[in-house]
Design an enzyme around this catalytic site. Structure first.
Site, mmCIF file in Angstrom:
data_model
loop_
_atom_site.group_PDB
_atom_site.id
_atom_site.type_symbol
_atom_site.label_atom_id
_atom_site.label_comp_id
_atom_site.label_asym_id
_atom_site.label_seq_id
_atom_site.Cartn_x
_atom_site.Cartn_y
_atom_site.Cartn_z
ATOM 1 N N CYS A 1 -1.141 -3.381 15.801
ATOM 2 C CA CYS A 1 -0.903 -2.992 14.413
ATOM 3 C C CYS A 1 -1.387 -4.043 13.408
ATOM 4 C CB CYS A 1 0.586 -2.730 14.216
ATOM 5 S SG CYS A 1 0.980 -2.151 12.559
ATOM 6 N N GLY B 1 5.650 -2.252 7.288
ATOM 7 C CA GLY B 1 7.036 -2.701 7.432
ATOM 8 C C GLY B 1 7.870 -1.862 8.364
ATOM 9 N N GLU B 2 9.034 -2.416 8.720
ATOM 10 C CA GLU B 2 9.959 -1.714 9.603
ATOM 11 C C GLU B 2 11.160 -1.265 8.758
ATOM 12 O OE1 GLU B 2 10.398 -0.424 12.723
ATOM 13 O OE2 GLU B 2 12.309 0.045 11.802
ATOM 14 N N GLU C 1 0.817 -1.218 0.000
ATOM 15 C CA GLU C 1 0.000 0.000 0.000
ATOM 16 C C GLU C 1 0.846 1.261 0.000
ATOM 17 O OE1 GLU C 1 -3.188 -1.706 3.240
ATOM 18 O OE2 GLU C 1 -2.154 0.157 3.604
ATOM 19 N N HIS D 1 5.015 4.663 22.197
ATOM 20 C CA HIS D 1 3.737 4.095 22.655
ATOM 21 C C HIS D 1 3.635 3.708 24.128
ATOM 22 C CE1 HIS D 1 2.725 4.289 18.480
ATOM 23 N NE2 HIS D 1 3.384 3.212 18.113
ATOM 24 N N CYS E 1 5.338 -7.549 7.979
ATOM 25 C CA CYS E 1 6.224 -7.071 9.045
ATOM 26 C C CYS E 1 6.382 -8.187 10.070
ATOM 27 C CB CYS E 1 5.582 -5.842 9.692
ATOM 28 S SG CYS E 1 6.596 -5.076 10.966
ATOM 29 N N SER F 1 8.406 5.126 17.313
ATOM 30 C CA SER F 1 7.114 4.643 17.801
ATOM 31 C C SER F 1 7.326 4.195 19.237
ATOM 32 C CB SER F 1 6.644 3.466 16.944
ATOM 33 O OG SER F 1 6.460 3.911 15.619
ATOM 34 N N CYS G 1 3.928 -5.732 16.770
ATOM 35 C CA CYS G 1 3.268 -4.792 17.686
ATOM 36 C C CYS G 1 1.809 -5.232 17.859
ATOM 37 C CB CYS G 1 3.343 -3.365 17.154
ATOM 38 S SG CYS G 1 5.032 -2.805 16.935
ATOM 39 N N CYS H 1 -2.134 2.138 8.327
ATOM 40 C CA CYS H 1 -1.210 1.207 7.681
ATOM 41 C C CYS H 1 -1.660 -0.244 7.774
ATOM 42 C CB CYS H 1 0.199 1.365 8.236
ATOM 43 S SG CYS H 1 0.290 1.300 10.013
ATOM 44 N N ASN I 1 -6.046 3.539 16.018
ATOM 45 C CA ASN I 1 -6.951 3.149 14.940
ATOM 46 C C ASN I 1 -7.521 1.782 15.244
ATOM 47 O OD1 ASN I 1 -6.970 5.135 12.809
ATOM 48 N ND2 ASN I 1 -4.785 4.720 12.655
HETATM 49 N N1 SAH Z 1 7.518 0.038 11.660
HETATM 50 C C1 SAH Z 1 7.703 1.476 11.737
HETATM 51 C C2 SAH Z 1 6.978 2.187 10.637
HETATM 52 C C3 SAH Z 1 5.454 2.141 10.743
HETATM 53 S S1 SAH Z 1 4.923 3.723 11.047
HETATM 54 C C4 SAH Z 1 7.321 1.960 13.119
HETATM 55 O O1 SAH Z 1 6.853 1.143 13.900
HETATM 56 O O2 SAH Z 1 7.552 3.107 13.432
HETATM 57 C C5 SAH Z 1 3.288 3.528 11.456
HETATM 58 C C6 SAH Z 1 2.940 4.134 12.814
HETATM 59 O O3 SAH Z 1 1.584 3.800 13.102
HETATM 60 C C7 SAH Z 1 3.783 3.566 13.930
HETATM 61 O O4 SAH Z 1 4.020 4.545 14.905
HETATM 62 C C8 SAH Z 1 2.867 2.508 14.480
HETATM 63 O O5 SAH Z 1 3.226 2.148 15.775
HETATM 64 C C9 SAH Z 1 1.526 3.195 14.379
HETATM 65 N N2 SAH Z 1 0.385 2.280 14.429
HETATM 66 C C10 SAH Z 1 0.309 0.987 14.076
HETATM 67 N N3 SAH Z 1 -0.920 0.491 14.296
HETATM 68 C C11 SAH Z 1 -1.652 1.505 14.797
HETATM 69 C C12 SAH Z 1 -3.001 1.618 15.232
HETATM 70 N N4 SAH Z 1 -3.843 0.581 15.206
HETATM 71 N N5 SAH Z 1 -3.392 2.828 15.676
HETATM 72 C C13 SAH Z 1 -2.555 3.882 15.707
HETATM 73 N N6 SAH Z 1 -1.278 3.837 15.317
HETATM 74 C C14 SAH Z 1 -0.823 2.646 14.879
#
Ligand code: SAH
Length: 371
Positions: A139, A182-183, A112, A239, A132, A237, A136, A358, A315
């Site tokens: 995600c 992806g990371e 995407e 969190h 990925c 990220s 997490c 994402c 999300n």
């Molecule tokens: N893998 C990298 C790049 C992804 S960036 C990373 O983890 O940073 C996408 C961002 O959206 C990251 O901060 C991820 O933690 C966040 N994310 C993933 N799922 C989410 C969700 N359900 N709600 C809000 N943020 C989310």
């Protein structure tokens, strides 16, 4: 009495193999690589600049259209490379102008790319891996595991496709966020090549300061990236404000513990002088209490003034059952950070009507294929 189970550390992740496509695409080569290829093929090196111009400035759709190259050279290029490694298989447009593409790669995997319209310009969110393996818990991108890394050209082509969409209205891609599936720090070399191609003055010439790369916290590569000193924005990220909670939400924290991550962030700040954005997805009752904000402020305060927090209302992901934090509680969280002088913004949602978060469109696509 509450007994917390000790967190078992995990070994560092085994490095992943880069993806070397059977046939490189036109977007896989740097200017220097074009020069060497041309030399090997008995051509003058200035042709590299011409090819770059056709690819990134004129943005043609085939080698055939590169009219200042000889027919013979165009035929050779056609034989040696595939032009582009992405095929658009679906796109959705949101009411707010956000466009989400689903692209098919040469090996039929899907990825995407999201184009977002802001008052300050257009930003594109790119994917760096097919799936990925970071795991997490909140995600969608990680649900089907990791298939493979993308090649640099597959990442570059996402931007070229987005720019071609914007060409219709005379607009340009003004910023890039590496925040798709992806990371990126697990596909480090391809990501770095992608960055170098994006900021190249003979290419799309996008300023490093308009590009942000986000990582879940692959500590050794944060150090490596700091040493590149490219003036790219880094987002972490985070969190959670501590080891215990972060390990529950993000297993990567058991490989690269919180304190090491914070140290790596400080190294990045000191080496580059650039601000770091910390992404914090607020999950109702999990990480959104006043004490979490307080704890986060204490950790991040040491990085002032080069720190910024992006608060993201989580999300909804069907397979996960995290609840969103109430509006008032989001503001309360923000106020606590600001009381400690830590700037915090609440992320405005874009494309929520088209599942732009994402991994969501791709997850739907994979589901429809299984049925
Ligand atoms: N893998 C990298 C790049 C992804 S960036 C990373 O983890 O940073 C996408 C961002 O959206 C990251 O901060 C991820 O933690 C966040 N994310 C993933 N799922 C989410 C969700 N359900 N709600 C809000 N943020 C989310």
């Amino acid at each position: 009495m509450l007994v917390s189970t000790p967190i078992q550390p995990l070994k560092p992740l085994k490095p992943l193999q880069p993806h070397i496509p059977e046939k490189l695409s036109a977007y896989d080569l740097t200017l220097e690589e074009w020069q060497s290829w041309l030399k090997e093929n008995g051509q003058p090196s200035f042709r590299a600049g011409q090819i770059f111009d056709w690819l990134y400035v004129k943005r043609v759709g085939s080698f055939e259209e590169m009219s200042n190259l000889s027919k013979e050279l165009r035929r050779k290029l056609d034989e040696s490379f595939i032009f582009v490694s992405l095929t658009e298989i679906a796109s959705q447009q949101s009411k707010d102008g956000t466009v989400k593409f689903l692209f098919e790669l040469a090996d039929k995997n899907a990825i995407e790319t999201v184009v977002m319209k802001h008052s300050y310009g257009n930003s594109v969110c790119v994917t760096t891996q097919v799936g990925c393996r970071i795991g997490c818990t909140f995600c969608a991108s990680t649900l089907g595991g990791l298939k493979r890394n993308l090649s640099a050209g597959e990442i570059v082509a996402q931007i070229v496709k987005a720019q071609q969409l914007l060409d219709a209205t005379g607009e340009r891609v003004s910023s890039i966020v590496i925040m798709g599936i992806g990371e990126p720090f697990e596909n480090y070399d391809a990501m770095l090549k992608f960055l170098k191609l994006m900021i190249h003055e003979k290419g799309l010439n996008i300023g490093a300061r308009h590009i942000t790369v986000s990582t879940s916290g692959i500590v050794p590569n944060i150090h490596r990236f700091a040493d590149e000193n490219m003036q790219i924005n880094l987002a972490i990220s985070i969190h959670a404000p501590n080891d215990e909670l972060r390990s529950k939400l993000m297993p990567v924290n058991r490989r690269y513990p919180f304190a090491e991550l914070i140290e790596a962030c400080k190294y990045y700040l000191h080496t580059t002088g650039r601000r770091i954005t910390f992404e914090y997805a607020l999950m109702g009752g999990v990480n959104d209490k006043a004490e979490h904000a307080q704890e986060l402020a204490v950790v991040l305060k040491e990085m002032l003034p080069l720190v910024h927090v992006n608060l993201i209302p989580v999300n909804f992901v069907m397979e996960r059952d995290f609840k969103r934090t109430e509006r008032d509680d989001i503001f309360a969280f923000q106020r606590i950070l600001e009381k400690h002088n830590i700037p915090a913004t609440i992320r405005r949602e874009q494309g929520s009507d088209i599942a732009a978060a994402c991994g969501q469109l791709r997850a739907k696509h994979m589901e429809s294929q299984v049925r």
